[in-house]
Design a protein around this motif. Structure first.
Motif, short mmCIF file in Angstrom:
data_model
loop_
_atom_site.label_atom_id
_atom_site.label_comp_id
_atom_site.label_asym_id
_atom_site.label_seq_id
_atom_site.Cartn_x
_atom_site.Cartn_y
_atom_site.Cartn_z
N MET A 117 69.70 87.52 6.96
CA MET A 117 69.88 86.14 7.51
C MET A 117 70.36 85.18 6.78
O MET A 117 70.07 85.11 5.32
CB MET A 117 68.67 85.40 7.98
N ASN A 118 71.42 84.35 7.23
CA ASN A 118 72.15 83.25 6.48
C ASN A 118 71.27 82.11 6.60
O ASN A 118 71.39 81.47 7.93
CB ASN A 118 73.90 83.19 6.88
N GLY A 119 70.57 81.70 5.64
CA GLY A 119 69.58 80.38 5.97
C GLY A 119 68.19 80.84 5.60
O GLY A 119 67.96 81.76 5.03
N ASP A 120 67.28 79.92 5.74
CA ASP A 120 65.70 80.12 5.31
C ASP A 120 65.35 80.89 6.42
O ASP A 120 64.70 80.17 7.48
CB ASP A 120 65.22 78.62 5.23
N TRP A 121 64.89 82.31 6.14
CA TRP A 121 64.36 82.97 7.26
C TRP A 121 62.75 83.10 7.14
O TRP A 121 61.91 83.57 8.08
CB TRP A 121 64.92 84.47 6.81
N LEU A 122 62.06 82.28 6.14
CA LEU A 122 60.75 81.88 6.11
C LEU A 122 60.85 80.29 6.50
O LEU A 122 61.30 79.74 5.80
CB LEU A 122 60.33 82.59 4.86
N ILE A 123 60.10 80.21 7.70
CA ILE A 123 59.92 78.74 8.02
C ILE A 123 58.60 78.56 8.66
O ILE A 123 57.67 79.26 9.03
CB ILE A 123 61.01 78.24 8.98
N ARG A 124 58.05 77.09 8.42
CA ARG A 124 57.02 76.69 8.81
C ARG A 124 57.28 76.20 10.38
O ARG A 124 58.19 75.26 10.69
CB ARG A 124 56.14 75.62 8.06
N GLY A 125 56.41 76.47 11.55
CA GLY A 125 56.80 75.96 12.80
C GLY A 125 56.15 74.29 12.78
O GLY A 125 55.26 74.06 12.04
N ARG A 126 56.38 73.92 14.04
CA ARG A 126 55.79 72.48 14.18
C ARG A 126 54.29 72.65 14.37
O ARG A 126 53.84 71.22 14.28
CB ARG A 126 56.30 71.77 15.49
N ASP A 127 53.61 73.82 14.66
CA ASP A 127 52.02 73.86 14.57
C ASP A 127 51.67 74.35 13.23
O ASP A 127 50.35 74.56 13.15
CB ASP A 127 52.00 74.57 15.72
N GLY A 128 52.46 74.24 12.25
CA GLY A 128 51.78 74.51 10.95
C GLY A 128 51.84 76.15 10.40
O GLY A 128 51.77 76.73 9.34
N ARG A 129 52.15 76.93 11.61
CA ARG A 129 52.18 78.59 11.31
C ARG A 129 53.41 78.61 10.78
O ARG A 129 54.62 78.44 11.19
CB ARG A 129 51.84 79.01 12.57
N LEU A 130 53.53 79.77 9.86
CA LEU A 130 54.77 80.45 9.26
C LEU A 130 55.29 81.47 10.23
O LEU A 130 54.59 82.16 10.89
CB LEU A 130 54.41 80.98 7.95
N THR A 131 56.62 81.61 10.13
CA THR A 131 57.32 82.73 11.06
C THR A 131 58.49 83.26 10.06
O THR A 131 59.06 82.41 9.25
CB THR A 131 58.05 81.94 12.25
N VAL A 132 58.67 84.64 10.07
CA VAL A 132 59.68 85.01 9.43
C VAL A 132 60.52 85.60 10.58
O VAL A 132 60.25 86.25 11.58
CB VAL A 132 59.33 86.27 8.52
N TYR A 133 61.95 85.59 10.31
CA TYR A 133 63.06 86.12 10.99
C TYR A 133 63.68 87.23 10.36
O TYR A 133 64.01 87.28 8.96
CB TYR A 133 64.07 85.33 11.38
N LEU A 134 63.86 88.88 10.84
CA LEU A 134 63.99 89.84 10.18
C LEU A 134 64.91 90.46 10.71
O LEU A 134 65.01 91.04 12.11
CB LEU A 134 62.86 90.72 10.05
N PRO A 135 66.44 90.73 10.21
CA PRO A 135 67.48 91.65 11.03
C PRO A 135 66.66 92.87 10.86
O PRO A 135 66.19 93.48 9.83
CB PRO A 135 68.52 91.40 9.85
#
Length: 338
Positions: free
Chosen positions: A1-19
């Motif tokens: 991923m180009n960019g921060d693929w580990l993020i915190r959602g608006r509800d505080g939970r973490l999400t990862v995006y994985l090619p």
């Protein structure tokens, strides 16, 4: 991923995006600091080409962009929005090609302005940078050629604390920079910098109300920091070959910038220094197990505004996570697989 693929959602939970092959997968915590859901596919069943990009707005929504094949020898860009970790992302929607038609021209980059509008940047066939962005009242504006020349590797897009979008791109012997002058306006090219930069090592971070800071590795192997209008500063010798991931956080009451990078030894290296005070110096400290050679690293803040880091090996699918301990300095918990 180009960019921060580990993020915190608006509800505080973490999400990862994985090619993953011809798709992008996402995984999310079931609750803050809780167990994780299984991976699911982003955007429906469309087949994607490698090199997707991600950006996140102040509203916590994630915007993703990727190339997909259209007809033989040609490709087009698609976009998806992910509003909340437990919701499914929107289906991929076509946003076309910067030159109307043709094959892939380069990896995209994504930023989101203060109004939640997505901005997708990509190299065009002329070697400059093109942009397509969402309109305030819905839909997308036309593709715009921002100019430039000989763009190499992944551009990096960032939204400043002002809510204005900026984008950086490496070219032979330098870095180009574009910045919005007003909300909703097309970013315009500003003064760049002549510097021997390694393509594919750009990472930008909002570091104050006035500035964003670009981190890159130069051809001698040093990680450098540059803020437009100033001279680049050598910060630290690179720990490894890839780009750094960067985040701002409070450490013992001080505004600090934390960098993470997969080191040449195969572990994850961390460094921290007072934000925008590069002369203070920074030192790498390695953490965790040895990782496969394709492993990538991303850092973010968790629901408590503490540093959290993830490493991913695309070849094995192994995702590891660590968080800062409740101790002085940048002490981290043991890495665990999720």
């Amino acid at each position: 991923m180009n960019g921060d693929w580990l993020i915190r959602g608006r509800d505080g939970r973490l999400t990862v995006y994985l090619p993953s092959g011809d798709a992008v997968l996402c995984r999310a915590e079931r609750g803050p600091a809780g167990p994780w859901d299984a991976a699911r596919t982003v955007g429906g069943g469309q087949k994607l080409l490698p090199g997707p990009a991600i950006g996140q707005g102040a509203d916590g929504y994630a915007h993703l962009a990727a190339w997909r094949p259209t007809v033989p020898g040609e490709s087009g860009l698609v976009h998806s929005t992910h509003f909340r970790p437990r919701l499914a992302p929107l289906d991929w929607a076509s946003i076309g090609h910067p030159d109307k038609k043709g094959d892939r021209t380069g990896p995209p980059a994504v930023a989101v302005d203060s109004a939640g509008r997505g901005y997708v940047f990509v190299r065009n066939q002329g070697g400059g940078l093109s942009l397509r962005n969402q309109k305030e009242k819905g839909g997308w504006g036309p593709w715009q050629n921002l100019g430039g020349h000989d763009v190499e590797g992944e551009p990096t897009a960032v939204t400043g604390e002002s809510g204005l979008v900026e984008v950086y791109a490496s070219v032979p012997g330098g870095v180009l920079h574009w910045r919005q002058e007003e909300p909703g306006r097309t970013p315009v090219r500003t003064e760049g910098v002549d510097v021997p930069v390694r393509p594919g090592t750009l990472c930008a971070l909002a570091t104050s109300a006035e500035h964003t800071t670009l981190f890159f590795t130069d051809t001698s192997g040093d990680v450098c920091a540059w803020r437009p209008g100033e001279k680049p500063v050598t910060l630290i010798a690179s720990a490894g070959p890839g780009p750094v991931s960067a985040v701002r956080c409070a450490i013992e009451g001080h505004d600090c910038t934390v960098l993470a990078q997969r080191s040449a030894s195969g572990r994850v290296a961390f460094a921290a220094y007072p934000t925008e005070q590069e002369p203070a110096g920074a030192w790498w400290t390695e953490s965790g197990p040895q990782l496969p050679s394709d492993a990538v690293v991303s850092v973010a803040l968790d629901e408590q505004d503490e540093v959290v880091a993830a490493s991913l090996s695309p070849s094995t699918g192994t995702l590891l996570l660590t968080r800062r301990k409740d101790e002085p300095g940048l002490a981290l918990e043991a890495w665990r697989e999720v």
